[in-house]
Design an enzyme around this catalytic site. Structure first.
Site, mmCIF file in Angstrom:
data_model
loop_
_atom_site.group_PDB
_atom_site.id
_atom_site.type_symbol
_atom_site.label_atom_id
_atom_site.label_comp_id
_atom_site.label_asym_id
_atom_site.label_seq_id
_atom_site.Cartn_x
_atom_site.Cartn_y
_atom_site.Cartn_z
ATOM 1 N N LEU A 5 -0.002 2.293 23.066
ATOM 2 C CA LEU A 5 -0.610 3.360 21.969
ATOM 3 C C LEU A 5 0.220 3.506 20.811
ATOM 4 O O LEU A 5 1.583 3.322 21.158
ATOM 5 C CB LEU A 5 -0.483 4.680 22.934
ATOM 6 C CG LEU A 5 -1.405 4.740 24.209
ATOM 7 C CD1 LEU A 5 -1.331 6.233 24.902
ATOM 8 C CD2 LEU A 5 -2.709 4.747 23.829
ATOM 9 N N ASP A 6 -0.305 3.887 19.641
ATOM 10 C CA ASP A 6 0.529 4.042 18.764
ATOM 11 C C ASP A 6 1.580 5.233 18.807
ATOM 12 O O ASP A 6 1.283 6.218 19.651
ATOM 13 C CB ASP A 6 -0.382 4.643 17.514
ATOM 14 C CG ASP A 6 -1.513 3.529 17.217
ATOM 15 O OD1 ASP A 6 -1.182 2.243 17.529
ATOM 16 O OD2 ASP A 6 -2.484 3.942 16.582
ATOM 17 N N ARG A 7 2.492 5.097 17.952
ATOM 18 C CA ARG A 7 3.659 6.222 18.135
ATOM 19 C C ARG A 7 2.872 7.540 18.029
ATOM 20 O O ARG A 7 3.446 8.418 18.759
ATOM 21 C CB ARG A 7 4.576 6.011 17.063
ATOM 22 C CG ARG A 7 6.003 6.971 17.128
ATOM 23 C CD ARG A 7 7.043 6.251 16.302
ATOM 24 N NE ARG A 7 6.753 6.388 14.914
ATOM 25 C CZ ARG A 7 6.821 7.140 14.226
ATOM 26 N NH1 ARG A 7 7.294 8.672 14.423
ATOM 27 N NH2 ARG A 7 6.430 7.481 12.935
ATOM 28 N N HIS A 24 -4.817 -0.755 16.572
ATOM 29 C CA HIS A 24 -5.181 0.624 15.878
ATOM 30 C C HIS A 24 -6.827 0.692 15.890
ATOM 31 O O HIS A 24 -7.203 1.203 14.852
ATOM 32 C CB HIS A 24 -4.655 0.741 14.399
ATOM 33 C CG HIS A 24 -3.259 0.741 14.150
ATOM 34 N ND1 HIS A 24 -2.429 1.078 15.217
ATOM 35 C CD2 HIS A 24 -2.496 0.393 13.146
ATOM 36 C CE1 HIS A 24 -1.121 1.203 14.777
ATOM 37 N NE2 HIS A 24 -1.028 0.498 13.438
ATOM 38 N N THR A 70 0.225 8.544 18.899
ATOM 39 C CA THR A 70 -1.016 8.627 19.714
ATOM 40 C C THR A 70 -0.381 9.157 20.952
ATOM 41 O O THR A 70 0.413 8.794 21.178
ATOM 42 C CB THR A 70 -1.915 7.333 20.251
ATOM 43 O OG1 THR A 70 -2.442 6.862 18.884
ATOM 44 C CG2 THR A 70 -3.129 7.615 21.053
#
Ligand code: URA
Length: 239
Positions: free
Chosen positions: A101-103, A185, A105
């Site tokens: 998961l993105d930072r 992403h 998210t």
């Protein structure tokens, strides 16, 4: 496997350090009886300093990832491993995040030391649905759901269109997106392809497993029933 090796592999220390822990009587049965380095015993029966031993290899856990944490063992800044006991990043086999998961998210993040399971969950062939709630900068136009479901949406700099995905509109600027792939992403780029921008992204479920009431920053180990929920519950988006 001898206890000294098992305990060292769980990140409690080098074999030498763990051997010293045995000599100091810190490793016991649940009933308090002192154990020895080459004893063979069910891990569930073992305590270190009076606390149950960490789960042996075959560990899969779910974490409610807060915004601001990175899915990496080494990046600068806060890491998802900071939310687990310190020794968990030294486990052998290594405990990896299942995809990323993105930072920015938040939400349901799985971690496992089972490479086969990891690949089954992330492989698009398994059709494990990942569901995200997105808060958007602009009103949805009403055309996004058909585009996402079409199986023709091509993201910038990619050569294969996205598999069909499902979109449920919750409010003019809030929607639930369900995908079976895990491209870089992906959710943010899908909305960007419609001219919108994701302000906040939160993963609510993976397969049939949801966050439930797990608070942000908290985690717990999964059991066989949870794994079945991931793999067999909520496989294909309703596209
Ligand atoms: N899609 C994104 O854009 N970011 C995530 O973290 C997960 C899916």
């Amino acid at each position: 496997m001898k206890l000294v090796r098992l305990i060292a592999n769980l990140g409690y220390g080098s074999r030498k350090q763990v051997a010293a822990m045995f000599r100091e009587g810190r490793i016991t049965r649940r009933d308090g009886e002192v154990l020895y380095a080459d004893d063979r015993i069910e891990p569930a029966e073992v305590c270190v300093d009076g606390e149950p031993l960490d789960p042996p290899p075959g560990l899969t856990l779910m974490l409610h990832k807060p915004v601001g944490y990175t899915c990496s063992t080494r990046d600068a800044g806060r890491l998802v491993y900071d939310l687990l006991p310190e020794r968990y990043r030294r486990r052998d086999p290594v405990l990896s995040t299942v995809g990323r998961l993105d930072r920015d998210t938040s939400g349901l993040l799985l971690m496992t030391d089972d490479g086969g399971l990891l690949h089954r969950i992330i492989s698009p062939r398994s059709q494990v649905a990942k569901c995200y709630e997105a808060e958007l900068a602009a009103d949805l136009s009403g055309e996004e759901a058909a585009l996402f479901a079409s199986g023709t949406l091509m993201l910038d700099s990619e050569t294969m269109p996205l598999a069909p995905a499902a979109l449920e509109v919750i409010a003019p600027r809030r929607a639930r997106l369900t995908v079976t792939e895990g491209r870089y992403h992906q959710a943010r780029r899908m909305f960007a392809a419609t001219g919108n921008h994701v302000l906040a992204l939160h993963r609510v479920s993976v397969g049939g497993l949801t966050l439930g009431d797990l608070a942000s920053g908290q985690w717990h180990a999964l059991d066989a029933g949870d794994i079945t929920q991931i793999l067999d519950g909520g496989r294909t988006p309703d596209a």
